[in-house]
Design a protein around this motif. Sequence first.
Motif, short mmCIF file in Angstrom:
data_model
loop_
_atom_site.label_atom_id
_atom_site.label_comp_id
_atom_site.label_asym_id
_atom_site.label_seq_id
_atom_site.Cartn_x
_atom_site.Cartn_y
_atom_site.Cartn_z
N GLU A 39 -3.73 7.69 -1.42
CA GLU A 39 -4.04 6.60 -1.05
C GLU A 39 -4.36 5.53 -2.22
O GLU A 39 -5.24 5.14 -2.42
CB GLU A 39 -4.31 6.86 0.09
CG GLU A 39 -4.35 5.33 1.31
CD GLU A 39 -4.79 5.39 2.61
OE1 GLU A 39 -5.31 4.67 3.15
OE2 GLU A 39 -6.21 6.99 2.36
N ARG A 40 -3.80 4.49 -1.99
CA ARG A 40 -3.81 2.93 -2.90
C ARG A 40 -2.93 1.59 -1.62
O ARG A 40 -2.64 1.73 -1.35
CB ARG A 40 -2.94 2.67 -3.94
CG ARG A 40 -3.55 4.29 -4.69
CD ARG A 40 -2.91 4.42 -6.67
NE ARG A 40 -2.55 3.08 -7.20
CZ ARG A 40 -2.02 3.68 -8.27
NH1 ARG A 40 -1.10 3.75 -8.45
NH2 ARG A 40 -2.17 2.72 -9.35
N ASP A 41 -4.08 0.71 -1.93
CA ASP A 41 -4.05 -0.11 -1.47
C ASP A 41 -3.31 -1.62 -2.51
O ASP A 41 -4.35 -2.00 -4.00
CB ASP A 41 -5.02 -0.52 -0.41
CG ASP A 41 -4.91 0.15 0.51
OD1 ASP A 41 -4.02 0.44 1.11
OD2 ASP A 41 -6.27 0.61 0.96
N SER A 48 1.01 -1.23 -0.04
CA SER A 48 -0.04 0.23 0.03
C SER A 48 0.95 1.16 -0.35
O SER A 48 2.03 1.71 0.62
CB SER A 48 -0.79 0.01 1.35
OG SER A 48 -0.24 -0.01 2.33
#
Length: 380
Positions: A70-72, A59
């Motif tokens: 924000e990235r998972d 992430s």
Amino acid sequence: MDKITKKIMDLPKRLLVQEPLNLYTGIRGMFRESSTIAGLPPGQAVYTGLRRDDPFSMSIFLYDEETLEERDNISIEELKQLNVENKFLWLNIEGIHHVEQVKAICELYEIHPLTLEDILTVEQRPKIDDTENYIYTAIRMLQFNPKTRKTVSEQLSMVLLKNVIITFQEKEGDTFEAVRGRLRAGKGRIRKEGSDYLYYALIDTIVDHYFIVMEKFGDQLEDIEERILRSGQRRDFEILYELKREMIHIRRSVWPLREVISRIERDDFKFIKKSTRIFIRDVYDHTIQAIDSVETYRDFISSLSDLYQSVIGNKMNQVMKTLTIISVIFIPLTFIAGLYGINFENVPEFKWEYGYAYFWSLLIGSAVFTLAIFRWKKWI
């Protein structure tokens, strides 16, 4: 694998049911014995922890003062395509037992193979290494599991580069939710100061959670102290032994951290600004307080062990006192009964009209006289 399975099945039932922490340690040791680490050249990518089925996950927080992305569950290909110019990147990796993926990340950011080896060696002492391209830090992250009422310890590896910080975790779950919340809110210094400030914030959060773990320890110890004073059961002593083992492990995690924080505060690191080192000094103070708490609770555990022994000793003394009183009362009565149970004919009381009453009066009088002496001596 068959050999390891056989070893697990041969473990005592008590270990499997009552001591999950010892079981975990024992199984981990078995897997390490089966590994091929010994004799390998330096820098080999070999994971030394317990084999897991957890998935590999990455992430990111890509941010500056004005924006946040924000990235998972991103892939390595997506990571390569990120535009990090004039921004700061926090890359969090969960599942370092997936060695090939971790190795690919390290190659992407030009992390030395020796550092990769340290990342995959999960039972090492907290440390910090300063290289030309990055700063590597290994630290123990402690969390309290309310279900098992056990302390969960995990090694966290941190690599600080220019405008980039990478955190390597063994499994999902950490203590950084408050830091993520601050990044999302965009308030305070965390979005303005850069990666070195985020590096400080992560370490500060880890140290703060040491106090949470210590607080839970204190609550357990107070409950045990109350139970020992009330009843002094064997189970409380066993729990004390388990807590003592956990405290030893926590002490091994906290004490070396003082040296790490001291180096960060004192030395001139390339990627840590002077303004950030002021905040590091505050973390150092918290670390010293955590060490003091550890030592306090270690002494508390020792004192509770002594208290348990004292309570058990007092209980035994009370039992022995009761048995002694009963024995002392009945010794003269037994003597009198034995005296009048002899088979001689010329015993005057045998033919006396009041001989039977005299016999019972003598028995009762002896018992009353013995009890009166005990009362006068304040033994009862």
